[in-house]
Design a protein around this motif. Structure first.
Motif, PDB file in Angstrom:
ATOM      1  N   LEU A 168       1.064  -1.157  -0.075  1.00  0.00           N
ATOM      2  CA  LEU A 168      -0.031  -0.013   0.024  1.00  0.00           C
ATOM      3  C   LEU A 168       0.708   1.314  -0.014  1.00  0.00           C
ATOM      4  O   LEU A 168       0.590   2.246  -0.846  1.00  0.00           O
ATOM      5  CB  LEU A 168      -0.843  -0.052   1.461  1.00  0.00           C
ATOM      6  N   PHE A 169       1.933   1.181   1.067  1.00  0.00           N
ATOM      7  CA  PHE A 169       2.714   2.380   0.932  1.00  0.00           C
ATOM      8  C   PHE A 169       3.177   2.621  -0.587  1.00  0.00           C
ATOM      9  O   PHE A 169       3.492   4.015  -0.814  1.00  0.00           O
ATOM     10  CB  PHE A 169       3.887   2.281   2.307  1.00  0.00           C
ATOM     11  N   THR A 170       4.098   1.494  -1.093  1.00  0.00           N
ATOM     12  CA  THR A 170       4.716   1.720  -2.200  1.00  0.00           C
ATOM     13  C   THR A 170       3.944   2.262  -3.376  1.00  0.00           C
ATOM     14  O   THR A 170       4.228   3.062  -4.263  1.00  0.00           O
ATOM     15  CB  THR A 170       5.265   0.303  -2.600  1.00  0.00           C
ATOM     16  N   ALA A 171       2.600   1.541  -3.374  1.00  0.00           N
ATOM     17  CA  ALA A 171       1.732   1.966  -4.584  1.00  0.00           C
ATOM     18  C   ALA A 171       1.027   3.024  -4.449  1.00  0.00           C
ATOM     19  O   ALA A 171       0.680   3.801  -5.292  1.00  0.00           O
ATOM     20  CB  ALA A 171       1.026   0.774  -4.672  1.00  0.00           C
ATOM     21  N   HIS A 172       0.726   3.564  -3.283  1.00  0.00           N
ATOM     22  CA  HIS A 172      -0.443   4.601  -3.150  1.00  0.00           C
ATOM     23  C   HIS A 172       0.029   5.555  -2.031  1.00  0.00           C
ATOM     24  O   HIS A 172      -0.559   6.748  -2.342  1.00  0.00           O
ATOM     25  CB  HIS A 172      -1.717   3.885  -2.558  1.00  0.00           C
ATOM     26  N   TRP A 173       0.801   5.337  -1.171  1.00  0.00           N
ATOM     27  CA  TRP A 173       1.259   6.294  -0.133  1.00  0.00           C
ATOM     28  C   TRP A 173       2.764   6.589  -0.299  1.00  0.00           C
ATOM     29  O   TRP A 173       3.205   6.221   0.961  1.00  0.00           O
ATOM     30  CB  TRP A 173       0.569   5.766   1.243  1.00  0.00           C
TER      31      TRP A 173
END
Length: 623
Positions: A168-173
């Motif tokens: 999630l962090f890498t792709a969106h946050w």
């Protein structure tokens, strides 16, 4: 191997005893920092504030400065008056039903800035320092600044949480990826990590009071007031509002912009409130009002008070069954009647007659129904409760795949989706913190900080932390006392406890655990006040809780008849509960509950403390 302390009583460690001061919390660095304050002449409130800011740094997966807290305390000067420290922020002005429905939502997401109430934890701790502490802002913040600037060994559970949300962090946050995976990797357990941006925020709070001269009427109070003003109106407020206004991924799998503004920050202040109380077995139990879930414990105790002692031992078949059924009834009332939207008729909910009517509903078999009580003969509003399978089928979306709740993505949720702190095996992933302090002057506080977890929403650049997600506890349905509305507090799960006897505080206790907080605290109180166990033995004893409650966290599901138990409860008891109709999830031997407590005997002045051994992280210290 547990140590034998009395016939039939086993503990993992001793109950601490002394006369100077005691601290118990969910992290040893917070406990030791708070005890250091006591050793250097601070009182229990100075110590609690110092420990709380350390928790922001060392347990960022469980709480943060963008979150919230509630506390309940009594002072040595007014020992018979329990007071609630209200650090639960309200919904922003732009948080309207119309706006959220226009975003295509029927539940407030569990992750992302749309779920953010106005952060109130920092202001609440500074309010406590101003009114009941004795130390300067710079002195209480020094511990957190040191760990933030010089670093601390990161917990394995922090690393596990970052790993769980790394995609999630890498792709969106990307700002969260930069904050928590600066080298493109998850930190290793024990690796020394820092929080320089948050350290700078704390230094700015101190600097806000620099212009205050010693010729002021009360220089210390003026410096604390300046720090509170800086938090609510300075850089934090403006940068948090500006950043959250950009669309970003939420737990429903789509992108939304937040609605919080700098004006929302400026208009939000923490406060003190009178505690809500009942008597049980000669003790006064003090909790938050019904804007929190605190009265759940009080209702459960009133239901159980009319039963003989052999019904109140959670380690037996009869006791475990009775406790689970009482908790279902109390939690159904919580989800139907509690909230910040209107006056809640606690005079009825906590009355002897109402408790007797609810007690009569406890039968020999486990109920699989959602059974709130009726007030004034009217059916009233009831929440829409769905099982995890029903919610997934309805939305066509797997809630474990996109974040939310406590924890967010993608950890499995225990017992049908109601346990924010455990997966189906009962392994704790993270939820909230807790801190208890007592000093030799008779000051005592129990406090539960939470929210603003590193997985709550994208990290705000320049601040190093994110906003919280407490608005997921509101409903996007009309007529609920906890319907989302600007200026209303969400019905928080944060629920510390203070116990008094003969007008003197004698126990401060609490636990992380979302919907389980009051459930686990009920076990501790029963084992202390009815079973007569020592505090550490009562904490160590096998834990259990109901999952047949409407989850407070997205996606807000329940498991009819569900219960989670530690295997140490014993095969005979567990099998008997299953025969009674409880749908049991076995959680392992040492997995449920993160209780701690401190104690004081007003007659002898002897103090005590005990902390949770599960997860090898909770720590009690004192002398």
């Amino acid at each position: 191997m547990p140590a034998v302390t009395a016939p039939g009583e086993f503990t993992t460690r001793p109950t601490l005893r002394g006369t100077f001061g005691m601290v118990a919390s969910t992290h040893w660095l917070a406990s030791s920092s708070a005890q250091s304050v006591l050793e250097r002449g601070g009182n229990a409130f100075d110590a609690a504030v110092a420990g709380a800011f350390v928790l922001h740094v060392v347990e960022p997966h469980l709480n943060g400065p963008g979150g919230d807290m509630t506390g309940v305390f009594a002072t040595g000067e007014e020992p018979d008056r329990p007071v609630v420290l209200m650090g639960q922020g309200a919904a922003p002005a732009g948080a309207t039903l119309e706006h959220y429905r226009a975003e295509g939502l029927d539940l407030v997401p569990g992750a992302g800035a749309l779920a953010a109430a106005v952060p109130a934890a920092v202001d609440a701790w500074l309010l406590l320092l101003a009114e009941h502490g004795t130390w300067e802002v710079a002195d209480v913040l020094a511990y957190a600044i040191e760990y933030a600037e010089d670093g601390h060994p990161v917990l394995e559970r922090v690393c596990d949480q970052i790993a769980a949300v790394a995609e999630l962090f890498t792709a969106h946050w990307p700002t969260s990826a930069a904050r928590w995976m600066p080298d493109g990797r998850v930190p290793r357990p024990g690796e020394r990590i820092t929080a320089p941006e948050y350290a700078q925020v704390l230094r700015e709070l101190i600097a806000a009071g620099d212009p205050v001269g010693e010729d002021a009427a009360d220089p210390r109070a003026a410096r604390v007031a300046a720090a509170r003003t800086e938090w609510r109106t300075g850089r934090v407020a403006h940068e948090a509002a500006d950043f959250s206004a950009a669309p970003h991924r939420h737990s429903d799998g789509t992108d939304h912009a937040g609605v919080i503004t700098a004006d929302d920050f400026a208009g939000s202040t923490a406060s003190f409130e009178d505690a809500t109380t009942v008597t049980f077995r000669g003790h006064t139990i003090a909790k938050t009002g019904p804007w929190g879930q605190g009265p759940v414990l009080l209702q459960a105790l009133k239901i159980l008070e009319g039963l003989p002692d052999d019904h109140l031992d959670p380690s037996t078949e009869l006791g475990a069954h009775t406790v689970l059924e009482a908790l279902k009834l109390a939690c159904a009332d919580r989800d139907t009647h509690y909230g910040d939207a209107r006056d809640v008729d606690l005079a009825v909910l906590l009355s002897e007659d109402y408790a007797a009517r609810r007690r009569a509903l406890i039968g020999p078999r486990a109920s699989h129904e959602f059974r709130p009580g009726r007030l004034d003969g009217a059916p009233g509003w009831t929440p829409t409760v769905r099982t995890a399978a029903e919610q997934a089928a309805r939305s066509g979306h797997d809630p474990a795949a996109a974040g939310g709740g406590e924890p967010t993505v993608p950890a499995a949720r225990g017992g049908g989706g109601n346990d924010p702190g455990a997966d189906a095996a009962g392994s704790v992933h993270g939820d909230t913190c807790h801190l208890d302090v007592v000093d030799r002057f008779g000051n005592m506080i129990s406090a539960t900080p939470s929210g603003g977890w590193l997985q709550s929403s994208p990290t705000i650049p320049g601040l190093g932390f994110c906003l919280g997600t407490r608005l997921q506890m509101t409903w996007l349905e009309e007529d609920s006392p906890s319907t989302l509305a600007p200026g209303r507090r969400p019905r928080t799960t944060l629920t510390p406890t203070l116990v008094l006897r003969d007008g003197e505080p004698v126990i401060a206790l609490g636990s992380p655990g979302g919907d389980q907080q009051d459930q686990w605290q009920l076990l501790l109180i029963l084992r202390l006040l009815v079973g007569g166990l020592t505090p550490q033995a009562a904490i160590d004893a096998p834990a259990l809780h109901s999952t047949a409650v409407a989850g407070s966290f997205w996606p807000r599901t329940w498991e009819p008849g569900g219960a989670m138990v530690e295997d140490r409860l014993g095969e005979e008891v567990i099998t008997a509960l299953e025969r009674r109709g409880h749908r049991i999830t076995r959680a392992g031997d040492w997995s449920l509950g993160r209780l701690s407590c401190v104690l004081r005997d007003p007659v002898t002045g002897v103090l005590g403390a005990a902390a949770n051994p599960r997860g090898a992280q909770g720590y009690a210290v004192g002398r």
